[in-house]
Design an enzyme around this catalytic site. Structure first.
Site, PDB file in Angstrom:
ATOM      1  N   HIS A 143       2.794 -40.820  -2.981  1.00 16.87           N
ATOM      2  CA  HIS A 143       4.002 -41.383  -2.434  1.00 16.87           C
ATOM      3  C   HIS A 143       3.740 -42.383  -1.421  1.00 16.87           C
ATOM      4  CE1 HIS A 143       8.463 -42.024  -2.258  1.00 16.87           C
ATOM      5  NE2 HIS A 143       8.129 -41.965  -0.831  1.00 16.87           N
TER       6      HIS A 143
ATOM      7  N   SER B  28       3.738 -37.764   0.284  1.00 17.19           N
ATOM      8  CA  SER B  28       3.617 -39.010   1.055  1.00 17.19           C
ATOM      9  C   SER B  28       2.540 -39.334   2.046  1.00 17.19           C
ATOM     10  CB  SER B  28       5.015 -39.022   1.958  1.00 17.19           C
ATOM     11  OG  SER B  28       4.990 -40.188   2.681  1.00 17.19           O
TER      12      SER B  28
ATOM     13  N   ASP C 257      13.542 -37.249  -1.739  1.00 22.80           N
ATOM     14  CA  ASP C 257      12.490 -37.521  -0.788  1.00 22.80           C
ATOM     15  C   ASP C 257      13.129 -37.226   0.805  1.00 22.80           C
ATOM     16  OD1 ASP C 257      10.609 -38.969   0.904  1.00 22.80           O
ATOM     17  OD2 ASP C 257      11.055 -40.863   0.039  1.00 22.80           O
TER      18      ASP C 257
ATOM     19  N   MET D  90       7.735 -49.497   4.961  1.00 18.23           N
ATOM     20  CA  MET D  90       8.810 -49.880   5.890  1.00 18.23           C
ATOM     21  C   MET D  90       8.524 -50.934   6.683  1.00 18.23           C
ATOM     22  SD  MET D  90       9.271 -45.859   7.488  1.00 18.23           S
ATOM     23  CE  MET D  90       9.177 -44.372   6.421  1.00 18.23           C
TER      24      MET D  90
ATOM     25  N   HIS E 133       7.632 -46.842  -2.539  1.00 22.88           N
ATOM     26  CA  HIS E 133       8.805 -46.864  -2.089  1.00 22.88           C
ATOM     27  C   HIS E 133       9.088 -47.682  -0.941  1.00 22.88           C
ATOM     28  CE1 HIS E 133      12.145 -44.195   0.223  1.00 22.88           C
ATOM     29  NE2 HIS E 133      12.556 -45.190  -0.429  1.00 22.88           N
TER      30      HIS E 133
ATOM     31  N   MET F  64      17.606 -40.099  -1.719  1.00 18.16           N
ATOM     32  CA  MET F  64      16.989 -39.574  -0.316  1.00 18.16           C
ATOM     33  C   MET F  64      17.696 -38.370   0.415  1.00 18.16           C
ATOM     34  SD  MET F  64      14.586 -41.951   0.425  1.00 18.16           S
ATOM     35  CE  MET F  64      14.244 -41.011   1.904  1.00 18.16           C
TER      36      MET F  64
ATOM     37  N   ASP G 151       5.003 -44.908   1.556  1.00 15.71           N
ATOM     38  CA  ASP G 151       6.211 -45.257   2.036  1.00 15.71           C
ATOM     39  C   ASP G 151       5.985 -46.599   2.676  1.00 15.71           C
ATOM     40  OD1 ASP G 151       8.252 -43.209   1.557  1.00 15.71           O
ATOM     41  OD2 ASP G 151       6.641 -42.046   2.953  1.00 15.71           O
TER      42      ASP G 151
ATOM     43  N   MET H  99      11.135 -49.637   1.527  1.00 16.57           N
ATOM     44  CA  MET H  99      12.201 -49.701   2.455  1.00 16.57           C
ATOM     45  C   MET H  99      12.164 -50.960   3.101  1.00 16.57           C
ATOM     46  SD  MET H  99      11.722 -45.678   3.655  1.00 16.57           S
ATOM     47  CE  MET H  99       9.974 -45.661   3.066  1.00 16.57           C
TER      48      MET H  99
END
Ligand code: DX5
Ligand code: ZN
Length: 227
Positions: A35, A10, A175, A39, A68, A139, A37, A70
């Site tokens: 990966h 990540s 993850d 957010m 990913h 998760m 992330d 979020m």
């Protein structure tokens, strides 16, 4: 058939001031996927980056971009991430009332689709989504930050999801808190894609290859005949 172990570092734990070079370095060090992330400061209590940053780092590796999200609401952003270079787009089942529609939209853009579950979300939440996904992300920390402790209770859920999936071509990803100590637990339960942030990027660029190799060795060592 046994799926190969995939290690997905990540970039949340990378040096954001040198993100392109960091992506190239973790690729050379043996990362299978990258990966990413995303957010939003709303669905999770942290903010990272958006599609423009993804687009900027895309030329620095040919590895699969595992994005990913979020983010809630997520539908307005799917196309932008697809255009920016995402290969696999994972959304959270908790992030809105229409995950089935969102998964269809991801596939309509020609991308692989994933569904993520927070640690407190039961596997029943995705029972009717399995024919719409290529990956289930369990998760193993509460999403929002790198460097948190692994939540071992999730292993039981991984095994249940593995059974629900049956012979569908769906990978199980974990993850959060993945290290050489915790990787065998999730692989034994049925996971084959391991996200690692701090455990992959710790120690600086010279340590990346050893970090990834250590996680991979621990994960492959946990393989029995049934996973
Ligand atoms: C957490 C993120 C993870 C995070 C994992 O919300 O989704 O991908 O980077 O970091 P570590 O491996 O440090 O727990
Ligand atoms: Zn993640």
């Amino acid at each position: 058939m046994t799926k190969p172990i995939i290690i997905a570092p990540s970039i949340l734990s990378a040096d954001f001031a040198r993100l392109g070079a960091e992506v190239a370095a973790i690729d050379r060090a043996g990362a299978d996927w990258i990966h990413c992330d995303v957010m939003d400061g709303h669905f999770v209590p942290n903010i990272t980056f958006g599609p423009d940053v993804l687009k900027a780092i895309r030329p620095h590796t040919d590895k699969l971009f595992d994005v990913h999200l979020m983010v809630a609401p997520v539908d307005p952003y799917i196309e932008a991430f697809a255009r920016a270079g995402a290969d696999l787009i994972t959304i959270h089942v908790e992030a809105g009332p229409h995950p089935h529609r969102t998964l269809q939209a991801i596939r309509a853009l020609g991308k692989k689709a994933g569904i993520a579950l927070n640690p407190g979300t039961p596997e029943s939440a995705i029972a009717y989504l399995l024919d719409s996904v290529d990956l289930v992300l369990c998760m193993t920390v509460n999403p929002g930050f790198g460097g948190q402790a692994f939540i071992p209770e999730v292993c039981d859920k991984i095994a249940r999801i593995k059974a629900m999936i049956g012979d569908r071509p769906i990978a199980i990803e974990i993850d959060g808190g993945c290290t050489p100590a915790t990787a065998p637990l999730v692989v034994a339960a049925g996971a084959s894609v391991l996200v690692a942030g701090s455990a992959a990027f710790r120690g600086g660029e010279g340590a990346y290859a050893g970090n990834i190799a250590a996680i991979r060795k621990a994960a492959e060592g946990a393989r029995g005949g049934w996973v």
